[in-house]
Design a protein around this motif. Structure first.
Motif, PDB file in Angstrom:
ATOM      1  N   LYS A  61       0.744  -1.106  -0.052  1.00 37.09           N
ATOM      2  CA  LYS A  61      -0.077   0.034   0.059  1.00 37.09           C
ATOM      3  C   LYS A  61       0.977   1.317   0.017  1.00 37.09           C
ATOM      4  N   ASN A  62       2.040   1.121   0.689  1.00 43.59           N
ATOM      5  CA  ASN A  62       2.936   2.231   0.568  1.00 43.59           C
ATOM      6  C   ASN A  62       4.289   1.976   0.362  1.00 43.59           C
ATOM      7  N   VAL A  63       5.031   2.662  -0.378  1.00 38.75           N
ATOM      8  CA  VAL A  63       6.495   2.765  -0.473  1.00 38.75           C
ATOM      9  C   VAL A  63       7.230   3.848  -0.168  1.00 38.75           C
ATOM     10  N   ALA A  64       7.892   3.574   0.933  1.00 37.65           N
ATOM     11  CA  ALA A  64       8.812   4.798   1.546  1.00 37.65           C
ATOM     12  C   ALA A  64      10.279   4.672   1.080  1.00 37.65           C
ATOM     13  N   ILE A  65      10.613   5.594   0.405  1.00 37.75           N
ATOM     14  CA  ILE A  65      12.314   5.579  -0.036  1.00 37.75           C
ATOM     15  C   ILE A  65      12.976   6.540   0.690  1.00 37.75           C
ATOM     16  N   LEU A  66      13.884   5.835   1.513  1.00 41.14           N
ATOM     17  CA  LEU A  66      14.730   6.791   2.514  1.00 41.14           C
ATOM     18  C   LEU A  66      16.182   7.327   1.797  1.00 41.14           C
ATOM     19  N   THR A  67      16.239   8.537   1.983  1.00 40.03           N
ATOM     20  CA  THR A  67      17.545   8.952   1.208  1.00 40.03           C
ATOM     21  C   THR A  67      18.259   9.787   2.480  1.00 40.03           C
ATOM     22  N   ASP A  68      19.502  10.198   1.589  1.00 43.30           N
ATOM     23  CA  ASP A  68      20.546  11.159   2.364  1.00 43.30           C
ATOM     24  C   ASP A  68      21.634  11.554   1.194  1.00 43.30           C
ATOM     25  N   ASN A  69      22.434  12.384   1.736  1.00 41.44           N
ATOM     26  CA  ASN A  69      23.107  13.201   0.486  1.00 41.44           C
ATOM     27  C   ASN A  69      24.269  12.438   0.123  1.00 41.44           C
ATOM     28  N   GLY A  70      23.989  10.899   0.203  1.00 37.16           N
ATOM     29  CA  GLY A  70      24.752  10.109  -0.341  1.00 37.16           C
ATOM     30  C   GLY A  70      24.093   9.378  -1.814  1.00 37.16           C
ATOM     31  N   CYS A  71      22.800   9.919  -1.821  1.00 33.60           N
ATOM     32  CA  CYS A  71      22.096   9.217  -2.935  1.00 33.60           C
ATOM     33  C   CYS A  71      22.747  10.113  -4.175  1.00 33.60           C
ATOM     34  N   MET A  72      22.954   9.599  -5.394  1.00 41.88           N
ATOM     35  CA  MET A  72      23.396  10.367  -6.501  1.00 41.88           C
ATOM     36  C   MET A  72      23.083   9.525  -7.786  1.00 41.88           C
ATOM     37  N   SER A  73      23.042  10.209  -8.855  1.00 39.41           N
ATOM     38  CA  SER A  73      22.938   9.818 -10.292  1.00 39.41           C
ATOM     39  C   SER A  73      21.792   8.741 -10.139  1.00 39.41           C
ATOM     40  N   ALA A  74      22.038   7.241 -10.435  1.00 40.02           N
ATOM     41  CA  ALA A  74      21.011   6.312 -10.601  1.00 40.02           C
ATOM     42  C   ALA A  74      20.107   6.231  -9.671  1.00 40.02           C
ATOM     43  N   ALA A  75      20.705   6.503  -8.319  1.00 41.47           N
ATOM     44  CA  ALA A  75      19.959   6.506  -7.344  1.00 41.47           C
ATOM     45  C   ALA A  75      18.579   7.468  -7.047  1.00 41.47           C
ATOM     46  N   GLU A  76      18.941   8.782  -7.530  1.00 48.20           N
ATOM     47  CA  GLU A  76      18.342   9.747  -8.062  1.00 48.20           C
ATOM     48  C   GLU A  76      17.197   9.410  -9.074  1.00 48.20           C
ATOM     49  N   SER A  77      17.709   8.952 -10.121  1.00 46.45           N
ATOM     50  CA  SER A  77      16.654   8.301 -11.288  1.00 46.45           C
ATOM     51  C   SER A  77      15.728   7.393 -10.940  1.00 46.45           C
ATOM     52  N   PHE A  78      15.937   6.410  -9.907  1.00 49.96           N
ATOM     53  CA  PHE A  78      15.242   5.652  -9.369  1.00 49.96           C
ATOM     54  C   PHE A  78      14.085   6.369  -8.684  1.00 49.96           C
ATOM     55  N   ILE A  79      14.414   7.295  -7.542  1.00 51.21           N
ATOM     56  CA  ILE A  79      13.265   8.312  -7.184  1.00 51.21           C
ATOM     57  C   ILE A  79      12.462   8.663  -8.008  1.00 51.21           C
ATOM     58  N   ILE A  80      13.084   9.258  -8.926  1.00 50.48           N
ATOM     59  CA  ILE A  80      12.112   9.957 -10.309  1.00 50.48           C
ATOM     60  C   ILE A  80      11.224   8.917 -10.794  1.00 50.48           C
ATOM     61  N   HIS A  81      11.758   7.895 -11.159  1.00 52.99           N
ATOM     62  CA  HIS A  81      11.065   6.751 -11.952  1.00 52.99           C
ATOM     63  C   HIS A  81       9.958   6.226 -11.000  1.00 52.99           C
ATOM     64  N   SER A  82      10.351   5.796  -9.952  1.00 52.66           N
ATOM     65  CA  SER A  82       9.446   5.477  -8.917  1.00 52.66           C
ATOM     66  C   SER A  82       8.175   6.268  -8.740  1.00 52.66           C
ATOM     67  N   LYS A  83       8.288   7.506  -8.476  1.00 52.96           N
ATOM     68  CA  LYS A  83       7.383   8.552  -8.563  1.00 52.96           C
ATOM     69  C   LYS A  83       6.438   8.615  -9.695  1.00 52.96           C
ATOM     70  N   LYS A  84       7.189   8.468 -10.726  1.00 55.10           N
ATOM     71  CA  LYS A  84       6.411   8.567 -12.051  1.00 55.10           C
ATOM     72  C   LYS A  84       5.631   7.323 -12.321  1.00 55.10           C
ATOM     73  N   ALA A  85       5.956   6.356 -11.702  1.00 55.34           N
ATOM     74  CA  ALA A  85       5.352   4.759 -12.095  1.00 55.34           C
ATOM     75  C   ALA A  85       4.232   4.594 -10.900  1.00 55.34           C
ATOM     76  N   SER A  86       4.254   5.523  -9.698  1.00 58.55           N
ATOM     77  CA  SER A  86       3.500   4.675  -8.821  1.00 58.55           C
ATOM     78  C   SER A  86       2.931   6.110  -7.821  1.00 58.55           C
ATOM     79  N   THR A  87       1.589   5.980  -7.366  1.00 60.40           N
ATOM     80  CA  THR A  87       1.023   7.006  -6.389  1.00 60.40           C
ATOM     81  C   THR A  87       1.498   6.607  -4.949  1.00 60.40           C
ATOM     82  N   LYS A  88       1.816   5.430  -4.745  1.00 58.58           N
ATOM     83  CA  LYS A  88       2.128   4.934  -3.365  1.00 58.58           C
ATOM     84  C   LYS A  88       3.514   5.205  -2.822  1.00 58.58           C
ATOM     85  N   VAL A  89       4.314   5.928  -3.707  1.00 58.46           N
ATOM     86  CA  VAL A  89       5.646   6.415  -3.304  1.00 58.46           C
ATOM     87  C   VAL A  89       5.818   7.804  -2.572  1.00 58.46           C
ATOM     88  N   LYS A  90       6.500   7.609  -1.487  1.00 59.77           N
ATOM     89  CA  LYS A  90       6.853   8.773  -0.732  1.00 59.77           C
ATOM     90  C   LYS A  90       8.341   8.690  -0.277  1.00 59.77           C
TER      91      LYS A  90
END
Length: 474
Positions: free
Chosen positions: A371-400
């Protein structure tokens, strides 16, 4: 950090015990870098269109006047300092020096000569581990592992020194020096010795509540310590880059992904082995703290929580011969996406043009209780990790998203590397071939990182529990 650290590099620090013969003329390499930068980097081309390149031109002259004093061992580092002007982690230099057998033999012999007893190292560690550091490397003193060996990092004469305590590598002897670092404003830098005893210049930092050490070459070291600390308990023992999936309770599952540079088959197998657990959780907590990027292997599980199609996207490209060669590599497998770009480049050299147009992405139906997808981030997240966040949010309304802002290394993407005229020093120039979209220069992520939906303050010790409580109280 503003520099992605997935590439390999080498420069001998002032504390390195061995030196090397000159391998290149840095002034020649600098001129070659400027030529390649101005021919290929779209970020600079955009500055010039907006007439905002005066500071760059001043910097170019300033570094040109100094480069004759730079020796080959420090050339790549000097060039990287020059490129830092653009604050683009996908714009960098790295090097793969060619060593003779005799040079490698000398490196190995010197390391072997200076072996220290593990008891001495561990006694020093015991004395130092409670010391409070006065810089951003709190927690680096301690024991670590890369999955093959265990290391102890101690502080000695202003340097952090990593010694091997034990190893599964037969040629490695306990007590050998593995790396030597000094702290910088953005983390640390220094010399790392491969298991073949070749030294490399590395940069890096400490992330994930002080439990993940990440540095040049996609090297990940996990903290060894109290397994009651959630982050330590989620470190994969055989390969610190691999994910770990753990059921927390009947409602929550933790999916720790320290790197998208992990072996794809092993990465996928871990997901398959835990598929029922993933499908039957209510809240999926995906911890990507310290994940500096890699490849888009996350598409192997995105359909588990996708709720909608991902719309078509298109960025921009600076047409150049090198970028044409880069995209030609992909035309064999994805002709309809990349061949139009190649054709546009041929007739528009030097111009900014439309990049690859990625089609709508449909996701296969997937039965799950998520029902819920929580993505936990810090300032070590870069490049493909940021792309993952963007794609996850575009693909799903469950993501925060939760935690701290990412580092901001995503506006310019799809990296190509070119070897510069550097002789046996083998210095390469890496640059992004495309923009994430057509508006990154005005509305990009690189200046701020990706801001989390739900910030978590630094003084919150258990950030996973924070997320559990967040959904419990909803």
């Amino acid at each position: 950090m503003k520099r992605i650290i997935l590439i390999l590099g080498f420069v001998l620090s002032s504390n390195t015990l061995l030196t090397q013969n000159p391998k290149c003329d840095c002034a020649i390499v600098y001129d070659n870098l400027i030529e390649k930068l101005e021919d290929n980097y779209i970020g600079l081309a955009q500055l010039r269109i907006l007439n905002k390149d005066k500071e760059y031109e001043k910097r170019k002259i300033e570094y040109k006047n100094k480069v004759s004093k730079i020796n080959s061992a420090n050339c790549a580092k000097y060039l990287q300092q020059f490129l830092s002007f653009f604050e683009d982690g996908h714009l960098f230099t790295f090097e793969l020096p060619k060593y003779s057998e005799n040079e490698t033999k000398q490196f190995r012999e010197k390391i072997k000569e200076d072996v220290i007893s593990t008891n001495s190292i561990l006694n020093t560690l015991e004395y130092e581990k409670k010391m409070i550091e006065k810089n951003g490397l709190d927690g680096i003193i301690g024991q670590w592992t890369d999955g093959k060996s265990k290391f102890a990092i101690i502080k000695d004469e202003g340097y952090y020194k990593a010694y091997i305590i034990s190893s599964t590598i037969e040629t490695v002897e306990p007590g050998e020096l593995k790396a030597i670092y000094k702290s910088t404003d953005n983390g640390f830098e220094g010399t790392y010795y491969s298991y073949g005893y070749s030294p490399r210049y590395v940069e890096g930092n400490i992330y994930k509540e002080g439990t993940l050490l990440v540095f040049t070459g996609a090297n990940y070291w996990g903290k060894i310590g109290d397994n009651s600390v959630r982050e330590i308990s989620m470190i994969h023992n055989e390969d610190t880059r691999l994910p770990v999936i753990q059921k927390l309770d009947n409602t929550n599952t933790l999916f720790s992904i320290p790197s998208f540079m992990a072996d794809y088959q092993k990465f996928n197998q871990i997901i398959l082995d835990n598929l029922e657990l993933l499908k039957n959780t209510t809240n999926l907590i995906i911890d990507i703290r310290g994940n500096v990027g890699g490849n888009a292997i996350y598409f192997s599980f995105l359909d588990a929580y996708a709720t909608q199609s991902m719309q078509s996207t298109q960025g921009l490209v600076l047409a150049s011969e090198q970028t044409k060669i880069y995209f030609e590599r992909f035309t064999k497998n994805s002709h309809e996406i990349y061949n139009p770009v190649v054709e546009r480049i041929k007739t528009n050299i030097g111009q900014i043009i439309n990049g690859p147009k990625y089609p709508i992405r449909e996701f296969e139906p997937f039965e799950s209780n998520i029902k819920n997808v929580a993505i936990l981030t810090d300032n070590g997240c870069m490049s493909a990790a940021e792309s993952f966040i963007i794609h996850s949010k575009k693909a799903s309304t469950k993501v925060k998203t939760f935690g701290k802002p990412t580092d901001g290394v995503i506006d310019y993407t799809s990296v190509n590397s070119i070897k510069l005229n550097s002789g046996d020093q083998n210095i390469y120039f890496g640059y992004p071939t495309s923009t994430l979209n057509k508006d990154v220069f005005e509305e990009g992520y690189n200046k701020t990182g990706i801001i989390p939906d739900v910030p978590i303050k630094d003084n919150v010790k258990d950030k996973i529990q924070f997320i559990i409580d967040y959904y419990k109280n909803k």
